[in-house]
Scaffold this motif. Structure first.
Motif, PDB file in Angstrom:
ATOM      1  N   UNK A   1       0.850  -1.190   0.000  1.00 50.82           N
ATOM      2  CA  UNK A   1       0.000   0.000   0.000  1.00 50.82           C
ATOM      3  C   UNK A   1       0.883   1.236   0.000  1.00 50.82           C
ATOM      4  N   UNK A   2       0.527   2.190  -0.827  1.00 53.83           N
ATOM      5  CA  UNK A   2       1.362   3.392  -0.929  1.00 53.83           C
ATOM      6  C   UNK A   2       1.120   4.330   0.256  1.00 53.83           C
ATOM      7  N   UNK A   3      -0.011   4.175   0.893  1.00 58.52           N
ATOM      8  CA  UNK A   3      -0.305   5.015   2.054  1.00 58.52           C
ATOM      9  C   UNK A   3      -0.750   4.122   3.202  1.00 58.52           C
ATOM     10  N   UNK A   4       0.232   3.686   3.984  1.00 56.08           N
ATOM     11  CA  UNK A   4      -0.058   2.705   5.039  1.00 56.08           C
ATOM     12  C   UNK A   4      -1.051   3.254   6.052  1.00 56.08           C
ATOM     13  N   UNK A   5      -0.920   4.534   6.353  1.00 58.06           N
ATOM     14  CA  UNK A   5      -1.783   5.120   7.372  1.00 58.06           C
ATOM     15  C   UNK A   5      -3.244   5.137   6.930  1.00 58.06           C
ATOM     16  N   UNK A   6      -3.463   5.604   5.719  1.00 56.83           N
ATOM     17  CA  UNK A   6      -4.845   5.691   5.244  1.00 56.83           C
ATOM     18  C   UNK A   6      -5.431   4.302   4.972  1.00 56.83           C
ATOM     19  N   UNK A   7      -4.600   3.408   4.470  1.00 55.84           N
ATOM     20  CA  UNK A   7      -5.102   2.056   4.224  1.00 55.84           C
ATOM     21  C   UNK A   7      -5.419   1.359   5.546  1.00 55.84           C
ATOM     22  N   UNK A   8      -4.597   1.612   6.552  1.00 57.56           N
ATOM     23  CA  UNK A   8      -4.875   1.035   7.868  1.00 57.56           C
ATOM     24  C   UNK A   8      -6.179   1.602   8.424  1.00 57.56           C
ATOM     25  N   UNK A   9      -6.367   2.919   8.247  1.00 55.37           N
ATOM     26  CA  UNK A   9      -7.638   3.521   8.648  1.00 55.37           C
ATOM     27  C   UNK A   9      -8.805   2.828   7.959  1.00 55.37           C
ATOM     28  N   UNK A  10      -8.682   2.624   6.666  1.00 55.83           N
ATOM     29  CA  UNK A  10      -9.773   1.987   5.923  1.00 55.83           C
ATOM     30  C   UNK A  10     -10.060   0.579   6.449  1.00 55.83           C
ATOM     31  N   UNK A  11      -9.008  -0.216   6.591  1.00 50.21           N
ATOM     32  CA  UNK A  11      -9.255  -1.615   6.966  1.00 50.21           C
ATOM     33  C   UNK A  11      -9.690  -1.774   8.429  1.00 50.21           C
ATOM     34  N   UNK A  12      -9.313  -0.832   9.275  1.00 50.70           N
ATOM     35  CA  UNK A  12      -9.748  -0.953  10.679  1.00 50.70           C
ATOM     36  C   UNK A  12     -11.029  -0.169  10.939  1.00 50.70           C
ATOM     37  N   UNK A  13     -11.050   1.110  10.593  1.00 53.24           N
ATOM     38  CA  UNK A  13     -12.198   1.946  10.957  1.00 53.24           C
ATOM     39  C   UNK A  13     -13.407   1.708  10.058  1.00 53.24           C
ATOM     40  N   UNK A  14     -13.166   1.542   8.770  1.00 53.32           N
ATOM     41  CA  UNK A  14     -14.299   1.351   7.852  1.00 53.32           C
ATOM     42  C   UNK A  14     -14.653  -0.130   7.760  1.00 53.32           C
ATOM     43  N   UNK A  15     -13.674  -0.951   7.458  1.00 52.36           N
ATOM     44  CA  UNK A  15     -13.944  -2.385   7.307  1.00 52.36           C
ATOM     45  C   UNK A  15     -14.166  -3.061   8.662  1.00 52.36           C
ATOM     46  N   UNK A  16     -13.547  -2.532   9.703  1.00 52.49           N
ATOM     47  CA  UNK A  16     -13.740  -3.151  11.015  1.00 52.49           C
ATOM     48  C   UNK A  16     -12.900  -4.396  11.229  1.00 52.49           C
ATOM     49  N   UNK A  17     -11.758  -4.477  10.545  1.00 55.18           N
ATOM     50  CA  UNK A  17     -10.812  -5.563  10.853  1.00 55.18           C
ATOM     51  C   UNK A  17     -10.036  -5.194  12.112  1.00 55.18           C
ATOM     52  N   UNK A  18      -9.369  -6.192  12.683  1.00 57.08           N
ATOM     53  CA  UNK A  18      -8.596  -5.973  13.903  1.00 57.08           C
ATOM     54  C   UNK A  18      -7.110  -6.141  13.628  1.00 57.08           C
ATOM     55  N   UNK A  19      -6.321  -5.310  14.255  1.00 60.00           N
ATOM     56  CA  UNK A  19      -4.869  -5.412  14.143  1.00 60.00           C
ATOM     57  C   UNK A  19      -4.383  -6.457  15.136  1.00 60.00           C
ATOM     58  N   UNK A  20      -3.730  -7.488  14.629  1.00 62.37           N
ATOM     59  CA  UNK A  20      -3.189  -8.466  15.587  1.00 62.37           C
ATOM     60  C   UNK A  20      -1.723  -8.195  15.882  1.00 62.37           C
ATOM     61  N   UNK A  21      -1.091  -7.472  14.993  1.00 63.60           N
ATOM     62  CA  UNK A  21       0.311  -7.118  15.248  1.00 63.60           C
ATOM     63  C   UNK A  21       0.707  -6.028  14.267  1.00 63.60           C
ATOM     64  N   UNK A  22       1.762  -5.277  14.575  1.00 64.87           N
ATOM     65  CA  UNK A  22       2.263  -4.355  13.575  1.00 64.87           C
ATOM     66  C   UNK A  22       3.742  -4.095  13.753  1.00 64.87           C
ATOM     67  N   UNK A  23       4.374  -3.765  12.648  1.00 60.17           N
ATOM     68  CA  UNK A  23       5.796  -3.425  12.625  1.00 60.17           C
ATOM     69  C   UNK A  23       5.885  -2.049  11.972  1.00 60.17           C
ATOM     70  N   UNK A  24       7.111  -1.577  11.832  1.00 57.00           N
ATOM     71  CA  UNK A  24       7.282  -0.241  11.250  1.00 57.00           C
ATOM     72  C   UNK A  24       6.506  -0.056   9.949  1.00 57.00           C
TER      73      UNK A  24
END
Lengths: 334, 334, 334, 334
Positions: free
Chosen positions: B34-57
Motif C-alpha cells: 500500500x502506498x499510504x499505510x496510514x490511510x489504508x490502515x484507517x480503511x481496513x480498521x475503521x471502515x472495514x472493522x478488521x482488527x490489528x493483531x500485530x504491527x511493525x514499522x
C-alpha cells in the motif's frame, strides 16, 4: 506373496493410501418415516418450499431449490415417525470397497445394496453406528435433472428456479441424533468414518451433552446430543439452510400463519454462530431451519470446548433456555 | 535400490499416496503493498472493522473478528500498490516436502523460507504461477491469541469479540487476479495445486473471461479473470465475507458516510449466488465485500458453464453492467 | 345575514376552521391503464405477490397483504399504458364539501362522482392539478373483507394472510410524476391540498429536479420530478413497501428468475434513506419496490435541500448513476 | 359581550376550532432516572449507539443518529430508577394555551414551565394522567445542530452520520407504562389528548391487558399494559427503532457480547407486526429495540381487538411466552 522387506513396506503404503481413499465426502440425504404422508408432504412443499423431484405410492423425494442432487429428503409413509436412513457420499469411487473391507475387518454387520434398488442411488453399503444410528454410504447419485418447466431457470447455477415460495431454503444442511453416551459415539464417528469433531458442550458434571461433527467445511453435518432420559438413541432433527437471518424471520411468520408451532427460537447457537428455529412437522419429526455461522477450514482443527459456565450460551447465545422437550423428545430409529 | 516388480509397484503406490498428501487445505492470507499505510490502515480498521493483531514499522497484520489465524491480511508500506504474496495452507505436514519435490521435478523456481522469517508463519515455499501470480505454501501458522481485553469474548467460538464496529466481516474469503489467458492459468492451478474448477464464463467469441476455483467447499478461493487490455497479470481484488445481504447494505451506508467510492454493486453474482460490492481502498487496491451464495460438496463437481447468452447475468444476476474499470483496472504483482 | 362585527369574525373563524376540516388524510390508490391486462395481472399477482380483491371484464382490483382497504391498485385494460386516477382519502367527512367549495371558488373544473359509480368508493371529486395530474378525493372506501379461505388469517391485524408468495410487499406507498416545472407544481400541492413539502434536489443550474411531498408521516406519498425532455407531465412510477433490505434483495432475485428487467437499483435514496429497485411491468408502467428510510414527525418540518454538490447522492447514496431513461421515460396521463 | 345568536354560534365555532388547534403532534422524548449514570451512559452510548448531544453534572442528553431533535432521551442521576417525564410536542403554537385552558376547565393541576428552564425546550406544561403518568407538552424544541466533526455527515438528511456503532437505532419510537386499569387510562388519553387507540388485547376474563395508542401514523407512541400485581402505575419501557430484522439480530449479538441480558425476544408482536427484544439497562429500566410492523393511515381507524383465543399471538406471533417479569416488573414514576 512371500514375506519380505518390500512386502511389508508395500503393506504400510497401501494402508496409508487406504486412509485417504476410504473416506467420506459429505452428508447427502435423510430418509424419514412419516405417519401422515399427505400432511408431511404439504408441510415440506407448501410451508418449507421444497420441491418434489419424484414420488412413489408411499414415498416422496424432495430437495431444496439449490440442492444439486436428485433428492436430499425422502418421506416414507410409516406406522411410526422417525428416521430410516442417513446417506453419506464417499469421497472416491474406490471408497465403497474400502469401507466394505474395513467393516468386515471390524466384524460390523452391513448390507451391500446393489444399484437400482434405491431410486437415484448407485451401489451402497448400509450399517449401524454403535448407538444404532443408520449409515448409508454411496458413491453414485443422480443429479437433479429439471424436467418441470414451472421451475426451470435459465441460470446455469440454479438446478431449479428460486421461486421464493414458502421458507425456500437454499440447501439441505445436517442431521442430529440423541444418544446416551455422546463422547463414545463421537469417537466412533471420528475414528472410523473420519467425520471431524468440531465443538462440544459439557455440563456441570463434566458430562458431554453435545458434540457436533463434519467432514466438510460447514460447522456440522451430524450432531450427537445427550438424551436426558438416557433411554437410547432417538432422531432429534434434520436441518435445511437459509441465506439470511431475515429469511429466518420470514420463516417464523410463515410458521405462524400455517399453525406450525415453533418449539424453540429464533435463537443463535453460540457454538456455531448459526441462527435457528425448531418446528415439529405434522408427523412429529423435528425440523430445524437455520442460517449463518462459521465455516471451518483448518485441517488440524481442535474441537472448541464450551464449558458449563457458558454452555447455555453455546445453545443460545442470546440467552433463551431450550424447552424441556428439546432435551428429551425425538422420533424413533426405524 | 535395484529395479524389480516390487520396486515399481512401490513407486506407483508412493506416487498415488503423494497425490493425497501433497495437497492444499485452504487459502490463508494475502499480503498487499500500500502506498499510504496510514490511510489504508484507517480503511481496513475503521471502515472495514478488521482488527490489528500485530504491527511493525512498515507492516500491519489484520484479521476479521472470526478469523482464527493470527492474520489474514498484511499491509506493507510500498512504492507501488499491489499484491506481494498469497498464502495457502497445505493439508498435511508432509505436503511442504512433497511440493518441494514436485517443483524441483518441474523445474519451477522456488524459495524455501525458514520458520521465523515471517511473522506467525512456519516454513514456507514461495513460487510463481505461469502467469506470475505469487504462491506461498505453509503448514504452520499461529492461531490468533487474544491479549487485548477490549476485544476478548467469553464465547469460546469467538477468537475475538463481535463488536459490530465498521463493516465487521466474519472472515477472509478469496483473492482474484486478472490474467491474459484464463483457461491456461486455471488448468495449472487445478492440475498442479489441485484447486478445483467451480464455474466459468465465456464470451461471445467463446473465450473464457473468468474461472473461479476452490479447494474447500466455498464457491471460490481464487478467481482468474481475463484482462481486457491483455497487458499481463494484475491483482484484481481481495474479499471478506459478511453474514447477510442486510449487512452488505449496511456496508454500503458506511462506505457512503466515509467517502469510499463503491465501484460496482450492490449486485449478485449469478455464478456463485453471492451478493457483492467492490470498493477501492485508499492506496488503490480493490476490495470486495460479499455474502451468501452456494457451497460445493460434490467430490466430482463439474464446472458450471455460463455461456455468452447468460454470461452477464453470471456477473450480475440482477442485470447491472460492470463499469469498464472492472475489466481493466488492477494493481501490480509486486 | 347583515354585515356586522360578529359576522366578520364568524367568517374569519369559519375560514380558519375550514383550513383544518378541508384536508387530506393520505394517499389511497392508483388506477393505471395497461395495454396487456393479462400479463400485467400476472406480474402484479405472481411476481409482486399482490392479491386480487375483485375483478371485472376490463379491470382488476389489487392490494398488498396488509393493505386494509378494498384495493390500492386498479389495472384497467387500455389502448395506452399510463395513469388514470390517483385517489386520496380526505381527513373528515365534511372535507369533500369543503374541497368542492374551494374548487368552485378557484374556478377549477371538477367532477362530482356519486357513490356507487366506482367500486368500493363513496362520493368523490375528480379534478386535475396545474400540470394535469389526476386527483380523486373521497371519504368513504370499503375495507377489505376477506372471503377467500386460502388467504384468511387468524391474526386480527392481518386483513389477509402473509403467504410470502412473490415479492409480497406489506403495503402501497406512493406515486411519482414527471412534470416540466417541479417548483410550481409542488407549491400548488402544498398550498391547495396541504401536502407537505419534505425534501428536494437542485441541479447545478439551481433548477429543482425533484420534490417529494407527504400528508402523513411517511417520507413521501407523491413525488414530482423534472422531465428532462420538458415535454409535459408523465407518470413516473407507483411504489409498494417492503419490510427489509433483505426482502428487497429477494425481490431482485424474483425479478431475475421472472425475466423482469431491473431498470435501476438496488440503491438507496439519500433523501429519504429508503432502499429501492425500479422495474417496468409488462405493459410499460414503472414500478418501484422500496423499503426503510425516515419518517417525518415535526409539524413545522422544513424541506431538506439536497444541493448540486450532493444531489446525486440524494438520488443514490451509494453512488450509482440512474440510467438516462429514469429522467425521460414515463407513461401517459390517460 | 352580550348574549346573542351570533355569540352562541361564535362560541360553537371557537370550540370546534379549538378541537383542531389544541392537539398533539407526536411523542418527543423521555427523561429517566438512573441510579448509575455512568453505567447507563455506557449502555446507551457504547451498546445502543446513541449520541450525546449535551451533558450536565447529573444529566446526559441523547439522541439516535437520525433523531432530528436536540434529544429524545435524558438520563438523570437519581436515587431510584424510573421515569421522570415524557414529552409530547403539540401540533400548533397556540395549542399550549389551548391545553392550559382545558386543564384549568377540568381542574387538573399543572405547571407552566417557562422557556429556558429546561435545556432545548421552550415553554411547557407539565401534568399527570389519571393513573399518574407524567405528561409534558411543548411547542418549541431545538433541532440538533451538529458541532462534532466526528459525526458530521455531508448528507443533508442525516443530522449526524450513520457510523454503525453499537445497535445504532434510527430513531426514538415509543414509551410503555403499566397501569391498574388499562381501559380507563386509554380513554383519557384518547379523549383528552386525542391519542388514537390502535389495538388492544383482552384476556379470558374479558379484561383489557393492553392498549396501544398513537397520534401519528406509527403503530403506537404510548402503550398501556395491565399491571398483573395491580399495585399501581409503573414505567414499563422506552423503545428505539431499527431499520430491519437483521439489525435486530445484530443487536442481540451485541447484547450477548456486552453481557446485557435479553429479557424476552427476539419475537414479533402480532398486534403491530414489529419484531422486538427487551433488555434491562444497567440502572434497571427496561428498553425495547424494535423494527418493522404496520403504519396506520385511516382517519377513522377502528382499534383492532386481539381476543383471548389469539391474544398471546398478539404478544408474540411466533408463539414464545413472555417471562413473568414482563407482566410485573417496571421502574417507578419519579
Amino acid at each position: 506373496m512371500t514375506i519380505s522387506k518390500e512386502n511389508i513396506e508395500e503393506q504400510a503404503l497401501l494402508k496409508e493410501l487406504e486412509k485417504y481413499t476410504t473416506s467420506i465426502a459429505h452428508l447427502g440425504h435423510v430418509e424419514i418415516g412419516v405417519t401422515n404422508l399427505e400432511k408431511s408432504t404439504w408441510f415440506f412443499t407448501e410451508v418449507m418450499g421444497l420441491y418434489i423431484s419424484d414420488q412413489e405410492d408411499d414415498r416422496v423425494y424432495l430437495r431444496a431449490w439449490q440442492d444439486f442432487d436428485h433428492h436430499t429428503l425422502v418421506l416414507k409413509q410409516s406406522d411410526t415417525s422417525g428416521v430410516k436412513q442417513v446417506g453419506w457420499r464417499v469421497a472416491t469411487e474406490q471408497a465403497l470397497k474400502g469401507f466394505e473391507k474395513q467393516l468386515t475387518d471390524m466384524n460390523i454387520d452391513f448390507n451391500w445394496v446393489e444399484a437400482g434398488q434405491k431410486k437415484a442411488i448407485g451401489d451402497s453399503i448400509q450399517f449401524k453406528s454403535p448407538a444404532g444410528l443408520p449409515v448409508e454410504l454411496y458413491w453414485e447419485k443422480e443429479l437433479y435433472v429439471n424436467n418441470d418447466p414451472a421451475i426451470a431457470s435459465k441460470m446455469p447455477s440454479h438446478p431449479s428456479k428460486y421461486t421464493g415460495k414458502g421458507v425456500a431454503p437454499r440447501r439441505f444442511d445436517h442431521v442430529n441424533f440423541m444418544v446416551n453416551d455422546v463422547e463414545k459415539e463421537q469417537q466412533w464417528w471420528s475414528d472410523f468414518l473420519g467425520i471431524h469433531h468440531r465443538y462440544y458442550v459439557k455440563n456441570e458434571e463434566d458430562v458431554r451433552i453435545g458434540s457436533w461433527l463434519s467432514r466438510t467445511n460447514i460447522a456440522h453435518e451430524i450432531a450427537l446430543m445427550r438424551n436426558a432420559n438416557q433411554d437410547g438413541a432417538l432422531f432429534h432433527h434434520l436441518a435445511y439452510y437459509l441465506d439470511s437471518p431475515d429469511e429466518l424471520i420470514r420463516a417464523c411468520n410463515l410458521m405462524a400463519e400455517n399453525d406450525i408451532k415453533i418449539e424453540w427460537g429464533p435463537g443463535k447457537h453460540g457454538t456455531s454462530g448459526a441462527q435457528f428455529i425448531y418446528v415439529i412437522e405434522p408427523s412429529g419429526n423435528r425440523v430445524e431451519i437455520w442460517t449463518g455461522g462459521l465455516l471451518i477450514f483448518a485441517p488440524d482443527w481442535e474441537p472448541i470446548k464450551w464449558s458449563p459456565e457458558v454452555g447455555l450460551l453455546g445453545l443460545d447465545l442470546w440467552g433463551s433456555v431450550a424447552p424441556e422437550s428439546y432435551f428429551t423428545y425425538g422420533t424413533k430409529l426405524l
